[in-house]
Design an enzyme around this catalytic site. Sequence first.
Site, PDB file in Angstrom:
ATOM      1  N   SER A   1       0.884  -1.242   0.028  1.00 39.96           N
ATOM      2  CA  SER A   1      -0.046   0.047   0.081  1.00 39.96           C
ATOM      3  C   SER A   1       1.075   1.160   0.005  1.00 39.96           C
ATOM      4  O   SER A   1       0.553   2.318  -0.836  1.00 39.96           O
ATOM      5  CB  SER A   1      -0.799  -0.113   1.323  1.00 39.96           C
ATOM      6  OG  SER A   1      -1.960  -1.001   1.247  1.00 39.96           O
TER       7      SER A   1
ATOM      8  N   GLU B   1     -14.610  10.138   1.900  1.00 33.19           N
ATOM      9  CA  GLU B   1     -14.769  10.834   3.040  1.00 33.19           C
ATOM     10  C   GLU B   1     -15.667  10.031   4.002  1.00 33.19           C
ATOM     11  O   GLU B   1     -16.044   9.134   3.829  1.00 33.19           O
ATOM     12  CB  GLU B   1     -15.615  12.153   2.638  1.00 33.19           C
ATOM     13  CG  GLU B   1     -15.048  13.208   1.587  1.00 33.19           C
ATOM     14  CD  GLU B   1     -15.690  14.413   1.090  1.00 33.19           C
ATOM     15  OE1 GLU B   1     -15.206  15.080   0.602  1.00 33.19           O
ATOM     16  OE2 GLU B   1     -16.964  14.653   1.986  1.00 33.19           O
TER      17      GLU B   1
ATOM     18  N   THR C   1      -4.412   6.402   3.512  1.00 30.36           N
ATOM     19  CA  THR C   1      -3.200   5.870   3.538  1.00 30.36           C
ATOM     20  C   THR C   1      -1.908   6.856   3.486  1.00 30.36           C
ATOM     21  O   THR C   1      -2.023   7.571   2.472  1.00 30.36           O
ATOM     22  CB  THR C   1      -2.970   4.637   2.492  1.00 30.36           C
ATOM     23  OG1 THR C   1      -4.062   3.810   2.926  1.00 30.36           O
ATOM     24  CG2 THR C   1      -1.382   3.865   2.806  1.00 30.36           C
TER      25      THR C   1
ATOM     26  N   GLN D   1      -5.716 -37.030   3.270  1.00 22.88           N
ATOM     27  CA  GLN D   1      -6.526 -36.512   1.889  1.00 22.88           C
ATOM     28  C   GLN D   1      -7.129 -35.040   2.222  1.00 22.88           C
ATOM     29  O   GLN D   1      -7.249 -34.407   1.117  1.00 22.88           O
ATOM     30  CB  GLN D   1      -7.613 -37.651   1.609  1.00 22.88           C
ATOM     31  CG  GLN D   1      -6.822 -38.862   1.118  1.00 22.88           C
ATOM     32  CD  GLN D   1      -7.824 -39.777   0.928  1.00 22.88           C
ATOM     33  OE1 GLN D   1      -9.002 -39.766   0.876  1.00 22.88           O
ATOM     34  NE2 GLN D   1      -7.422 -41.063   0.341  1.00 22.88           N
TER      35      GLN D   1
ATOM     36  N   ILE E   1      -5.267 -25.035   8.249  1.00 25.32           N
ATOM     37  CA  ILE E   1      -3.954 -26.132   8.333  1.00 25.32           C
ATOM     38  C   ILE E   1      -3.155 -25.941   9.400  1.00 25.32           C
ATOM     39  O   ILE E   1      -2.590 -26.572  10.012  1.00 25.32           O
ATOM     40  CB  ILE E   1      -3.457 -25.867   6.691  1.00 25.32           C
ATOM     41  CG1 ILE E   1      -4.545 -26.390   5.658  1.00 25.32           C
ATOM     42  CG2 ILE E   1      -2.204 -26.907   7.069  1.00 25.32           C
ATOM     43  CD1 ILE E   1      -3.812 -26.314   4.459  1.00 25.32           C
ATOM     44  N   LEU E   2      -2.956 -24.613   9.853  1.00 18.63           N
ATOM     45  CA  LEU E   2      -1.842 -24.244  10.666  1.00 18.63           C
ATOM     46  C   LEU E   2      -2.475 -24.532  12.235  1.00 18.63           C
ATOM     47  O   LEU E   2      -1.813 -24.413  13.339  1.00 18.63           O
ATOM     48  CB  LEU E   2      -1.357 -22.915  10.544  1.00 18.63           C
ATOM     49  CG  LEU E   2      -0.117 -22.796   9.626  1.00 18.63           C
ATOM     50  CD1 LEU E   2      -0.444 -23.174   8.213  1.00 18.63           C
ATOM     51  CD2 LEU E   2       0.392 -21.402   9.927  1.00 18.63           C
ATOM     52  N   GLY E   3      -3.901 -24.773  12.183  1.00 17.95           N
ATOM     53  CA  GLY E   3      -4.409 -24.863  13.525  1.00 17.95           C
ATOM     54  C   GLY E   3      -4.370 -23.587  14.723  1.00 17.95           C
ATOM     55  O   GLY E   3      -4.177 -22.441  14.000  1.00 17.95           O
TER      56      GLY E   3
ATOM     57  N   GLU F   1     -10.220   0.716  -2.589  1.00 18.81           N
ATOM     58  CA  GLU F   1     -10.156   0.888  -3.967  1.00 18.81           C
ATOM     59  C   GLU F   1     -11.339   0.194  -4.909  1.00 18.81           C
ATOM     60  O   GLU F   1     -11.255  -0.280  -5.754  1.00 18.81           O
ATOM     61  CB  GLU F   1      -8.891   0.283  -4.687  1.00 18.81           C
ATOM     62  CG  GLU F   1      -7.728   0.395  -3.862  1.00 18.81           C
ATOM     63  CD  GLU F   1      -7.210   1.952  -3.845  1.00 18.81           C
ATOM     64  OE1 GLU F   1      -7.952   2.956  -4.114  1.00 18.81           O
ATOM     65  OE2 GLU F   1      -6.174   2.317  -3.003  1.00 18.81           O
TER      66      GLU F   1
END
Length: 390
Positions: free
Chosen positions: A97, A139, A170, A285, A343-345, A369
């Site tokens: 950004s 605004e 920003t 799987q 997946i990372l728990g 945007e």
Amino acid sequence: MPRTPVGPLELLAVDHLLGDEERAIQATVRKVVDERVRPNIAQWFEEATIPRELAREFGALGLLGMHFDGYGCAGTNAVSYGLACMELEAGDSGVRSLVSVQGSLAMYSIYRWGSEEQKQEWLPRMAAGELVGCFGLTEPDFGSNPGGMRTRARRDGDEWVLDGTKMWITNGSIADVAIVWARTEDGFGGFIVPTDTPGFSAPKITSKLSLRASVTSELVLESVRLPAGARLPEVHSLRGPLSCLDEARFGIVFGSLGAARDCLETAIAYSREREVFDRPIAGFQLTQKKLADMALELQKGFLLALHLGRLKDAGRLEARQVSLGKLNNVREAIAIARECRTILGANGVTLEYPVLRHANNLESVLTYEGTSEVHTLVIGQALTGVGAFS
């Protein structure tokens, strides 16, 4: 026997679709992100800050306004700019950004709509990162409908006087110059506002849960007096700021894929190391289905982004096509980030891993945007010929 894995963007063997210079630029930006951003980004995110000196560092690399010609800009093609955005956002959306607001919003406003004198005065220093810019359009009550803006610019002799408030800007609190859009007697106008002008202030917005490694501000203009030459002379309608937004959206089409790729690479590596029931979860799987589905969407998004980049380089890219790219790629990127978290728990909710940081950032990217709803309606209007905005 286990086979050597391929990267999530290597399945379709699309590397030959990029030129040597494009690949070299991508590799250079990736190296900078690996060395400068990755070791620090968790701390920047946690502390809700980003070093201002990054602008000079990126300027020295030629990343600011890199796809513009002249005025100290690198003059690369659009695809190279997109690839740079992808690598920057693989580090963090806030870092991308910083670059895209500087180049595709603040600098592009001057590059596209400014006078030659304005270009010579501002663009070289902005390209070098000596000056940081911001873009004041949104605004508090008018985001998706910029035509309702209340900020006013009135003539007073040889000067302009601006009054109004902008929101969610920003770079606002660290900017040296702001491009402010306002209503005028002849429609709408863009104004180059040095941020040390009396009556201008940019209080920082705090307590964010997204884009924390990015400065977000309010702009307050109270009887800000500017010389006549502060107005961008080549635009008197909303076509001006909307064209700038299309430039920024193009970078997001590529950038969002960087965040998604980083999440997916993290999840794949984690799945190969994390053992459950005495075996890596990569061998289950359900995990492989998740990874396969995400890799498929990432590859499709990249092909879409690359196609839009080639259209842009050929001078054929239309705003509604950019809407297609932003709607699809940000939507898929945030879905990938959320799935990778599963997946990372529990490890996925910490700053030790990037996935939830990316997911949180993408919540903002989904909105700024142009919201996903607005881009949906742009596409709907293109398909039916009937507008549904009001």
